[in-house]
Design a protein around this motif. Structure first.
Motif, PDB file in Angstrom:
ATOM      1  N   UNK A 126       0.827  -1.213   0.000  1.00  0.00           N
ATOM      2  CA  UNK A 126       0.000   0.000   0.000  1.00  0.00           C
ATOM      3  C   UNK A 126       0.861   1.262   0.000  1.00  0.00           C
ATOM      4  N   UNK A 127       0.446   2.258  -0.782  1.00  0.00           N
ATOM      5  CA  UNK A 127       1.209   3.483  -0.923  1.00  0.00           C
ATOM      6  C   UNK A 127       0.946   4.488   0.199  1.00  0.00           C
ATOM      7  N   UNK A 128      -0.075   4.234   1.007  1.00  0.00           N
ATOM      8  CA  UNK A 128      -0.420   5.184   2.056  1.00  0.00           C
ATOM      9  C   UNK A 128      -1.170   6.372   1.480  1.00  0.00           C
ATOM     10  N   UNK A 129      -1.103   7.491   2.145  1.00  0.00           N
ATOM     11  CA  UNK A 129      -1.813   8.688   1.705  1.00  0.00           C
ATOM     12  C   UNK A 129      -1.137   9.259   0.460  1.00  0.00           C
ATOM     13  N   UNK A 130      -1.838   9.217  -0.658  1.00  0.00           N
ATOM     14  CA  UNK A 130      -1.230   9.633  -1.917  1.00  0.00           C
ATOM     15  C   UNK A 130      -0.966  11.131  -1.964  1.00  0.00           C
ATOM     16  N   UNK A 131      -1.817  11.905  -1.350  1.00  0.00           N
ATOM     17  CA  UNK A 131      -1.611  13.364  -1.393  1.00  0.00           C
ATOM     18  C   UNK A 131      -0.325  13.748  -0.657  1.00  0.00           C
ATOM     19  N   UNK A 132       0.029  13.000   0.371  1.00  0.00           N
ATOM     20  CA  UNK A 132       1.303  13.218   1.059  1.00  0.00           C
ATOM     21  C   UNK A 132       2.462  12.741   0.194  1.00  0.00           C
ATOM     22  N   UNK A 154       9.490  15.902  -1.045  1.00  0.00           N
ATOM     23  CA  UNK A 154      10.635  16.506  -1.722  1.00  0.00           C
ATOM     24  C   UNK A 154      11.534  15.471  -2.384  1.00  0.00           C
ATOM     25  N   UNK A 155      11.472  14.211  -1.921  1.00  0.00           N
ATOM     26  CA  UNK A 155      12.345  13.171  -2.479  1.00  0.00           C
ATOM     27  C   UNK A 155      11.632  12.299  -3.508  1.00  0.00           C
ATOM     28  N   UNK A 156      10.527  12.781  -4.040  1.00  0.00           N
ATOM     29  CA  UNK A 156       9.776  12.009  -5.031  1.00  0.00           C
ATOM     30  C   UNK A 156      10.398  12.191  -6.408  1.00  0.00           C
TER      31      UNK A 156
END
Length: 274
Positions: free
Chosen positions: A47-53, A58-60
């Motif tokens: 699971x990716x977790x909260x996508x909006x976060x 900054x490290x995306x």
């Protein structure tokens, strides 16, 4: 940035799609590293977790969002637009896509053969932050609404796949499904569509954009775009299963179309799906 993360959360319809998108991302990142980009990027998985976060980290280095959060929920001002996929699916034209308007076979047999005939039915959608499931449907319904209402009820189900399951089970009557997701389901899970009928499609809009942190510098953006092109070309069978033809470079303001959908619905007195 000393370390980066990457993950593609949007079109993981089946485990096979998950694996193929993961492999394509890995190939793109390897090509990017060979061109001088960072190596050892951490690949995220469900699971990716909260996508909006996630999308605002900054490290995306690379991820994919929906056009609605990108244009309507502030992402455009905080991320870099990298590319937009071009798919081989009914309803796609270049980097633009539409949603398939569908109903359960039961209500179709009862006369719900057009969107206008769906008045008073139970609508299902994936989420409030979705263009394909909410915003495009709202735009299509708006000319038929009266006093801000059209459906008997509207219920979020969390994903397009869950919406299709609800329709097939008789827990909902009608919906709008991203045409790429619909094509994936038709390919891999055709039994899920046995009790679902197509009654139309929505207007088209720019597809789901690939994005990166604004900390990524312009020369790296160009190299990452080239790496994505290479990743599509190195495995023709993978591209075929993913229905992926390539990527286009759209300008950020191309996604103003998403806002126009919302504005046009509001102009018809239909600001919310209801």
């Amino acid at each position: 940035m000393s370390s980066w993360i990457a993950g593609l959360p949007m079109y993981n319809v089946t485990p096979r799609h998950v694996a193929l998108w993961h492999a394509l991302l890995r190939d793109a990142l390897d090509a990017f590293a060979n061109a001088g980009g960072p190596a050892g990027v951490a690949l995220l998985d469900e699971p990716f977790g909260d996508l909006h976060t996630l999308w605002r980290r900054d490290d995306l280095l690379l991820s994919q969002t929906c056009g609605y959060p990108y244009r309507m929920l502030g992402l455009r001002d905080t991320v870099r637009l990298i590319a937009t996929p071009v798919f081989n699916a009914d309803g796609c034209h270049g980097a633009r896509y539409s949603s398939v308007l569908v109903v359960s076979a039961r209500v179709h047999a009862g006369g719900a053969t057009t969107l206008a005939a769906c008045r008073g039915l139970r609508a299902a959608f994936n989420g409030e932050d979705s263009h394909s499931g909410m915003n495009a449907l709202r735009h299509a319904v708006a000319p038929h609404a009266h006093d801000g209402r059209f459906f008997g009820s509207v219920t979020p189900f969390g994903s397009h796949l869950n919406v299709l399951r609800a329709l097939a089970a008789g827990d909902a009557d009608c919906a709008a499904i991203d045409c790429v997701t619909f094509a994936y389901v038709k390919d891999a899970l055709p039994e899920l569509l046995h009790d679902i009928r197509i009654i139309g499609k929505t207007a088209s809009a720019p597809g789901l954009p690939l994005i990166a942190s604004r900390t990524l510098e312009e020369p790296q953006v160009a190299a990452l775009r080239d790496a994505l092109d290479r990743a599509v070309s190195v495995d023709a069978e993978r591209a075929r299963v993913l229905r992926l033809k390539g990527f286009e470079r759209l300008a950020p303001d191309a996604y103003d179309a998403i806002e126009r959908f919302a504005r046009d619905a509001a102009a018809h007195g239909y600001p919310a799906l209801a």
